[in-house]
Every structure is written in structure tokens, then in C-alpha cells.
Design a protein around this motif. Structure first.
Motif, mmCIF file in Angstrom:
data_model
loop_
_atom_site.group_PDB
_atom_site.id
_atom_site.type_symbol
_atom_site.label_atom_id
_atom_site.label_comp_id
_atom_site.label_asym_id
_atom_site.label_seq_id
_atom_site.Cartn_x
_atom_site.Cartn_y
_atom_site.Cartn_z
ATOM 1 N N GLU A 150 0.769 -1.228 0.070
ATOM 2 C CA GLU A 150 -0.047 -0.053 0.018
ATOM 3 C C GLU A 150 1.233 1.324 0.005
ATOM 4 N N GLN A 151 1.980 1.095 0.360
ATOM 5 C CA GLN A 151 3.199 2.562 0.677
ATOM 6 C C GLN A 151 3.670 2.698 -0.425
ATOM 7 N N VAL A 152 4.119 1.357 -1.436
ATOM 8 C CA VAL A 152 4.945 1.809 -2.690
ATOM 9 C C VAL A 152 3.816 2.217 -4.140
ATOM 10 N N VAL A 153 4.173 3.319 -4.317
ATOM 11 C CA VAL A 153 3.618 3.485 -5.558
ATOM 12 C C VAL A 153 4.214 2.748 -6.885
ATOM 13 N N LEU A 154 3.379 2.236 -7.878
ATOM 14 C CA LEU A 154 3.576 2.350 -8.841
ATOM 15 C C LEU A 154 2.885 2.331 -10.240
ATOM 16 N N THR A 155 3.644 2.301 -11.218
ATOM 17 C CA THR A 155 3.654 2.752 -12.336
ATOM 18 C C THR A 155 4.034 1.925 -13.613
ATOM 19 N N VAL A 156 4.967 1.467 -13.631
ATOM 20 C CA VAL A 156 6.410 1.012 -13.889
ATOM 21 C C VAL A 156 5.520 0.299 -15.495
ATOM 22 N N GLN A 157 4.138 -0.771 -14.838
ATOM 23 C CA GLN A 157 2.985 -2.202 -15.520
ATOM 24 C C GLN A 157 2.887 -1.149 -17.042
ATOM 25 N N LYS A 158 2.504 0.215 -16.553
ATOM 26 C CA LYS A 158 1.556 1.227 -17.795
ATOM 27 C C LYS A 158 2.544 1.699 -18.572
ATOM 28 N N TYR A 159 3.029 2.736 -17.426
ATOM 29 C CA TYR A 159 4.377 3.552 -18.674
ATOM 30 C C TYR A 159 5.507 2.970 -18.862
ATOM 31 N N GLY A 160 5.983 1.816 -18.492
ATOM 32 C CA GLY A 160 7.897 1.729 -18.565
ATOM 33 C C GLY A 160 8.408 3.230 -17.754
ATOM 34 N N ASN A 161 10.151 2.871 -18.224
ATOM 35 C CA ASN A 161 10.215 4.088 -17.665
ATOM 36 C C ASN A 161 10.450 5.105 -18.513
ATOM 37 N N THR A 162 10.058 6.592 -18.113
ATOM 38 C CA THR A 162 9.934 7.301 -18.424
ATOM 39 C C THR A 162 11.027 8.463 -18.156
#
Ligand code: UT7
Length: 334
Positions: A275-287
């Protein structure tokens, strides 16, 4: 009276076109299974041919300005972090974004710190505000990484995506609203871990440089991976210790989004919950420089981020550079 720096708003822009793992399967010798297992990435967004880094940066910046409630006329510094500027090397992308937003006669410049760019900008904005030199600073992380990716190189082309994020950092007399602390550092010993060899003064533009594909990003993936896990973890331990905080005091841990395995290893060794860790790499990759503000925007838009919530940013990238920041979100939330 002492003047502190506070993050008043966040904004982001994601280009329309999606490049999925199955699209990449048709371009290089890879599989969706390999990419998901080794990186956690399922898709990334790619800018249109006629869409530049400044176009994306300007869109993210417009959103951040609107959400801040601060008049455009009151912005007195525009900063952009990018390693994929509109032009190598002038005019700066910050100047072009300023023009697009009609923010005129205001100091504007770019910085180059790869994936650490946005947190580096935070430290610059904090210093300008605390010294009393500026009051409202627009900071932008924007990347058209697809412009330096070789789509025949499976070791890099699966990783990167395009996008932009922006924030308004403003002066405040309230210590409670202010950025708590920022640690930023670099070590050029590892400069060859992540490099775009040309064009530049070492390899000026010429036909040979193009034939040798020196204009594309090159990465020592495995070496970078190991150093990233070590440095990102160490950085968080240090900044928490300095500020007498524990990992459990942080509602939002926002790591640079390069690889799910890196994020998981760092989160686990710090004892952070899912719950603490924000995760977006699955949808945006490395930007790259856009990754952290895009991730903050994600929790803003989903309603997870609440006014005053403490965020811990942690990033690592080419240079090598790394940085971490502790700050509350001092803007209005959903
Ligand atoms: O944002 C700045 C910081 N950047 C990073 O933090 C990136 C850090 N690095 C990474 O995320 C990972 O190192 C990668 C995802 C780039 C690579 O994962 P890895 O587990 O380190 O794989 P590897 O480079 O050790 O390669 C393992 C194997 C190799 O084959 P052999 O030599 O074992 O036969 C590669 O050729 O995987 C192969 N491989 C692939 N196979 C299928 C490399 N890329 C691919 C691919 N699809 N896309």
C-alpha cells in the motif's frame, strides 16, 4: 520571516499511442512473458511523430499551473529536466515550454540528470525559494525517450516510454507545508553504465556516428540494476535516519519507475507494504525524468494522495545520479 518551499500541485501528460509487449514481440526477439517477468512492464506510451518533449512538458505544466491556483503571471522561474530535449543543445526545452505557455521574460533553463532530474529540480527550486530569489517555480520532467531508443535492440527498447510531469513549487511561511529534506548526489565513475554516445563534443554528428548507432541509448543493464537496488535503499535509510522517521511513517513511497524487480527489492528491504509503494512502471515503462511526477500524478488522480500526506521520492539514473526527497503534498487534492 523565513521562507520555505512547498509543492502546491502536480500534473502529467501521457501520449495517446500505446506500445504493448505484444507489439514489441513483432519488432524484436522477445516475449511478453520475459518482459513482464524481468521488468513488470506491460505497456508504455509513445509520443506521436510530430509531438516533441516540449509539447508534452507544456501539457503537464498547464495542468499543474491550473491545479495550483497560481496565476501564470506569478511564475518567476521555469525549469525542465530532460535527456531528450527538443534540440541538442539550444534553445533549452524550458525556453520552448515557457513560450508555449506564454510565460515570458522569466528565467528558464534545462538540467540534465537523467532519471534523477525531477528530484534534482526540487532541490534547485527549494534553494531558489529559501534564498528569497524566487516565489513560484514551475518544474517539469519531460522525455521523448523513444527518440533515442533503438527499436532493434531488445535489451533497451522494451524498457522506455514517453511522457511528462510537472509541479508548482511555491514560497510559504508554513514549515508544516514545506519540503522537509532532499539528498542529491552523483558519481561519474559509472558514466558508461547509461550513455547516449552521440551527438556531442566527443562524437560530433556525422554519418559514421549514425551508421554505428551512437545516437541511441546504451545501458549496462545488469550492473545498473545492482547499483540501483543498493543506492536506492541506502538513500532512503539515510534520509529517514537524518529526519528521525521510520519507513512506516511514510504513506507514499514514490520510487523511480525503472523495473518492478528493483522497486520490489528496495521496498522489501525497507519493510514497506504494498500500500505504501507507488507503482506505475507496468503501464508507463521507464519515462526517466518524467517517472516520479507521473507517479505522483497517478496517486493524485486516483484520490490516494491527500492534502498534507508525506511522500518519499527516491530515484537513480544515468550519470550516475541519485536523489531522494521527503515532502508533504501541500496542494488541494481530490
Ligand atoms: O532508469 C535508469 C536506471 N535503469 C535501470 O535501473 C535498469 C536496470 N536494469 C534492468 O532493469 C535489467 O537489467 C534489464 C531488464 C535491462 C535486463 O534484465 P536482466 O535480468 O538484468 O537480464 P540480463 O541483461 O542479464 O540478460 C539475461 C538474458 C540474456 O540472454 P543470455 O545471455 O542469458 O542468453 C539477454 O540476452 O536475457 C536476454 N535478454 C532478453 N531476452 C528476451 C535481454 N533482453 C531481452 C528481451 N527479451 N527483451
Amino acid at each position: 520571516m523565513a521562507q520555505y518551499a512547498a509543492m502546491r500541485s502536480i500534473g502529467a501528460y501521457v501520449p495517446e499511442k500505446v506500445l504493448s509487449n505484444s507489439d514489441l514481440e513483432k519488432m524484436v526477439d522477445t516475449t511478453d512473458e520475459w518482459i513482464v517477468k524481468r521488468t513488470g512492464i506491460k505497456e508504455r506510451h509513445i509520443a506521436a511523430k510530430n509531438e516533441s518533449t516540449s509539447d508534452m512538458g507544456a501539457k503537464a505544466a498547464s495542468m499543474a499551473i491550473e491545479r495550483s491556483g497560481i496565476a501564470k503571471e506569478d511564475i518567476d522561474l521555469v525549469l525542465c529536466a530532460t535527456v531528450t530535449p527538443d534540440y541538442f543543445n539550444m534553445p533549452s526545452t524550458a525556453c520552448i515550454i515557457s513560450k508555449k505557455l506564454d510565460i515570458v521574460n522569466v528565467q528558464a533553463f534545462d538540467i540534465s540528470a537523467a532519471c534523477s532530474g525531477f528530484v534534482y529540480l526540487l532541490s534547485i527550486a527549494k534553494a531558489f525559494i529559501e534564498s528569497g530569489m524566487k516565489k513560484n517555480i514551475l518544474i517539469i520532467g519531460a522525455e521523448k525517450f523513444s527518440s533515442i531508443v533503438d527499436y532493434t535492440d531488445r535489451s533497451t527498447c522494451i524498457l522506455f516510454g514517453d511522457g511528462a510531469g510537472a509541479a508548482i513549487i511555491s514560497a510559504t511561511s508554513s514549515k508544516k507545508e514545506s519540503i522537509v529534506d532532499i539528498h542529491a548526489s552523483a558519481d561519474g565513475t559509472y558514466a558508461d553504465f547509461l550513455v547516449t554516445p552521440a551527438p556531442g563534443s566527443v562524437n560530433p554528428a556525422n554519418q559514421k556516428m549514425l551508421d554505428d548507432k551512437l545516437n541511441f541509448v546504451q545501458m549496462k543493464g545488469n550492473e545498473t540494476f545492482k547499483l540501483a537496488v543498493k543506492t536506492l535503499t541506502q538513500d532512503v535509510v539515510e534520509i529517514l535516519e537524518t529526519n528521525n522517521l521510520k519507513a512506516s511513517d511514510i504513506p507514499h513511497f514514490v520510487p523511480h519507475q525503472a523495473n518492478y524487480r528493483i522497486i520490489k527489492a528496495v521496498g522489501d528491504s525497507l519493510g514497506m507494504t504494498k500500500e505504501q509503494v507507488v507503482l506505475t512502471v507496468q503501464k508507463y515503462g521507464n519515462t526517466s525524468a518524467a517517472s516520479i511526477p507521473m507517479a505522483i500524478n497517478d496517486i493524485y488522480e486516483s484520490g490516494r494522495l491527500k492534502e498534507g500526506d508525506l511522500m518519499l521520492l527516491d530515484t537513480f539514473g544515468g550519470g550516475l545520479t541519485w536523489a531522494s526527497a521527503l515532502l508533504p503534498f501541500a496542494g488541494k487534492t481530490k
